[in-house]
Design a protein around this motif. Structure first.
Motif, short mmCIF file in Angstrom:
data_model
loop_
_atom_site.label_atom_id
_atom_site.label_comp_id
_atom_site.label_asym_id
_atom_site.label_seq_id
_atom_site.Cartn_x
_atom_site.Cartn_y
_atom_site.Cartn_z
N LEU A 13 0.83 -1.21 0.00
CA LEU A 13 0.00 0.00 0.00
C LEU A 13 0.86 1.26 0.00
O LEU A 13 0.54 2.24 -0.69
N GLY A 14 1.95 1.23 0.76
CA GLY A 14 2.80 2.42 0.84
C GLY A 14 3.44 2.77 -0.50
O GLY A 14 3.46 3.94 -0.90
N THR A 15 3.96 1.77 -1.20
CA THR A 15 4.59 2.02 -2.50
C THR A 15 3.58 2.47 -3.53
O THR A 15 3.85 3.36 -4.35
N PHE A 16 2.38 1.87 -3.50
CA PHE A 16 1.32 2.26 -4.43
C PHE A 16 0.92 3.71 -4.23
O PHE A 16 0.82 4.49 -5.19
N ILE A 17 0.70 4.10 -2.98
CA ILE A 17 0.31 5.49 -2.68
C ILE A 17 1.45 6.45 -3.04
O ILE A 17 1.21 7.52 -3.61
N LEU A 18 2.68 6.04 -2.73
CA LEU A 18 3.83 6.89 -3.06
C LEU A 18 3.95 7.11 -4.56
O LEU A 18 4.20 8.23 -5.02
N LEU A 20 1.54 7.00 -6.77
CA LEU A 20 0.47 7.92 -7.17
C LEU A 20 0.85 9.36 -6.85
O LEU A 20 0.67 10.27 -7.68
N LEU A 21 1.37 9.58 -5.64
CA LEU A 21 1.74 10.94 -5.23
C LEU A 21 2.88 11.50 -6.07
O LEU A 21 2.99 12.72 -6.24
N LEU A 22 3.72 10.62 -6.59
CA LEU A 22 4.84 11.08 -7.43
C LEU A 22 4.39 11.40 -8.86
O LEU A 22 4.81 12.41 -9.45
N PHE A 23 3.53 10.55 -9.42
CA PHE A 23 3.16 10.69 -10.82
C PHE A 23 2.05 11.71 -11.05
O PHE A 23 2.00 12.33 -12.12
N ILE A 24 1.14 11.86 -10.10
CA ILE A 24 0.03 12.80 -10.30
C ILE A 24 0.53 14.23 -10.49
O ILE A 24 0.09 14.92 -11.42
N PRO A 25 1.43 14.75 -9.64
CA PRO A 25 1.95 16.11 -9.90
C PRO A 25 2.64 16.23 -11.25
O PRO A 25 2.56 17.27 -11.91
N ILE A 26 3.34 15.16 -11.68
CA ILE A 26 3.99 15.18 -12.99
C ILE A 26 2.93 15.29 -14.09
O ILE A 26 3.07 16.08 -15.04
N PHE A 60 -7.87 10.59 -13.88
CA PHE A 60 -6.75 9.81 -14.41
C PHE A 60 -6.20 8.80 -13.40
O PHE A 60 -5.66 7.77 -13.79
N ALA A 61 -6.35 9.09 -12.11
CA ALA A 61 -5.96 8.08 -11.11
C ALA A 61 -6.85 6.85 -11.26
O ALA A 61 -6.37 5.71 -11.18
N ASN A 62 -8.14 7.08 -11.50
CA ASN A 62 -9.06 5.96 -11.71
C ASN A 62 -8.76 5.22 -13.02
O ASN A 62 -8.83 3.99 -13.09
N LEU A 63 -8.36 5.97 -14.03
CA LEU A 63 -8.11 5.38 -15.34
C LEU A 63 -6.81 4.57 -15.38
O LEU A 63 -6.74 3.50 -16.00
N LEU A 69 -0.40 0.46 -9.92
CA LEU A 69 -0.35 -0.66 -8.99
C LEU A 69 0.66 -1.71 -9.47
O LEU A 69 1.47 -2.22 -8.67
N PHE A 70 0.62 -2.02 -10.73
CA PHE A 70 1.51 -3.02 -11.31
C PHE A 70 2.97 -2.63 -11.11
O PHE A 70 3.80 -3.43 -10.65
N LEU A 71 3.30 -1.39 -11.42
CA LEU A 71 4.68 -0.93 -11.29
C LEU A 71 5.12 -0.86 -9.83
O LEU A 71 6.28 -1.16 -9.51
N SER A 72 4.21 -0.46 -8.95
CA SER A 72 4.58 -0.37 -7.54
C SER A 72 4.88 -1.75 -6.96
O SER A 72 5.82 -1.92 -6.18
N VAL A 73 4.09 -2.77 -7.33
CA VAL A 73 4.34 -4.13 -6.84
C VAL A 73 5.67 -4.65 -7.38
O VAL A 73 6.46 -5.26 -6.65
#
Length: 358
Positions: A13-18, A20-26, A60-63, A69-73
């Motif tokens: 969960l931590g990596t997935f959220i991290l 998201l937080l990194l890519f969304i601002p980009i 876009f987070a939903n899309l 998730l795949f990349l974080s795992v």
């Protein structure tokens, strides 16, 4: 829940959220750089821009959440494999399925969150995102289906218009057919139709009404006639992205009404309907693939695992898009189109999982 479960679930969960937080601002920065000229030219209020990027984030987070998730795992599992943590866990007598359990718990949490987002939060964000785009960023472009609209508006009446100009509220080659049972009783045709917003009436130019009789027909003609109909302007020009803006309950009801009206865009709406389920379920499939690919310590390190993961993720998105488009543009089953990528990748997941166990 054991220490192993808490450890892996926390990383999951931590990596997935991290990520998201990194890519969304980009994503926001790239989008803003592309749209800033139009935003400034149209003097869009700051509060509207802020709302747009909030909707943009959810939309876009939903899309794209399956890819994130795949990349974080792959990322944190590859790191565990490089640190020989995976070998230590499996060598201690933990079975591969037991090792996989916290991943499945994490996938369940993400799947539940994705369901809530896709069913109720993303539709609201989609409405704001699309309305802002067409109001400020796509001025002059159509946001409505306006060519060859054929619809059943009630049990007896069917309408058709070959083209409708949304801005001018006028259309060409309008017809209305009225049936009693299976018998056509009259047909109204007009060279053009215009909606009068002031009194919600319609002006028909080149008007002709044919009353069907047993022995002969009666034809009434007029250069122009003003009248009212039992349909709204939205029936002539349905919004293209309407299905995306409805929550799941509203979407189901909307599709039933559209089926009753004989809409030719049912496939498009059903693709959206089925994706509300298929995308969250993909969390399980992509998690298994990611674990199977990245649990092995490779000579190239994390880079090789990430390269494999990105390739598989892109193929998944490609399948999802291509089959969705096929269903929208043809008679291809929307159910098959939305679930086929999951089916194919589920087979891949089983194959990779069996190899990883060995």
């Amino acid at each position: 829940m054991s220490i192993l479960d808490r450890y892996i679930l926390g990383k999951y969960l931590g990596t997935f959220i991290l990520l998201l937080l990194l890519f969304i601002p980009i994503g926001i920065t790239v989008n803003l750089a592309e749209k800033i000229d139009k935003i400034l030219a149209n003097e869009v209020p700051f509060i509207e821009v802020a709302k747009y990027y909030w909707d943009f984030t959810i939309y876009f987070a939903n899309l794209l959440f399956p890819l994130f998730l795949f990349l974080s795992v792959i990322w944190f599992t590859s790191k565990m494999a490089n640190n020989t943590e995976v070998i230590a866990i499996l060598s201690s007598g933990v079975s591969y399925y037991r090792y996989l359990r916290p991943y499945m718990i994490g996938a369940t949490i993400v799947c539940g969150g994705a369901l809530i987002m896709g069913m109720y939060l993303a539709p609201v964000a989609s409405k704001g995102f699309n309305e802002f785009s067409y109001q400020y960023l796509k001025k002059g472009k159509k946001d409505r289906i306006s060519s060859h609209v054929y619809r059943q508006i009630n049990d007896n009446d069917y309408i058709y218009v070959s083209y409708f100009n949304v801005g001018q509220k006028s259309g060409n080659n309008f017809t209305l057919e009225h049936f009693e049972g299976n018998e056509l009783t009259y047909k109204i045709a007009a060279r053009s139709i215009r909606f009068n917003e002031a009194d919600s009436t319609y002006s028909l130019y080149g008007y002709q009404k044919r009353l069907i009789g047993e022995d002969s027909d009666i034809i009434q003609k007029s250069p122009k006639i003003d009248t009212t109909f039992a349909f709204e302007l939205e029936d002539l020009t349905p919004v293209e992205y309407i299905a995306e803006t409805l929550n799941y309950t509203e979407l189901n009801s909307f599709i039933e009404r559209e089926k009753a009206k004989g809409s030719s865009y049912i496939n498009r709406y059903q693709v959206v309907q089925y994706k509300r389920w298929s995308l969250p379920v993909s969390a399980y499939i992509l998690t298994i693939i990611a674990v199977a690919v990245s649990s092995v310590k490779r000579r190239g390190g994390m880079g090789v695992n990430l390269a494999i993961g990105i390739a598989i993720g892109m193929i998944f998105i490609f399948f999802d898009k291509i089959f969705g488009t096929m269903a929208e543009q043809s008679d291809f089953s929307p159910f098959v189109a939305t679930w086929f990528p999951n089916f194919i990748f589920a087979i891949l997941a089983v194959y990779l999982l069996n190899n990883a166990k060995r």
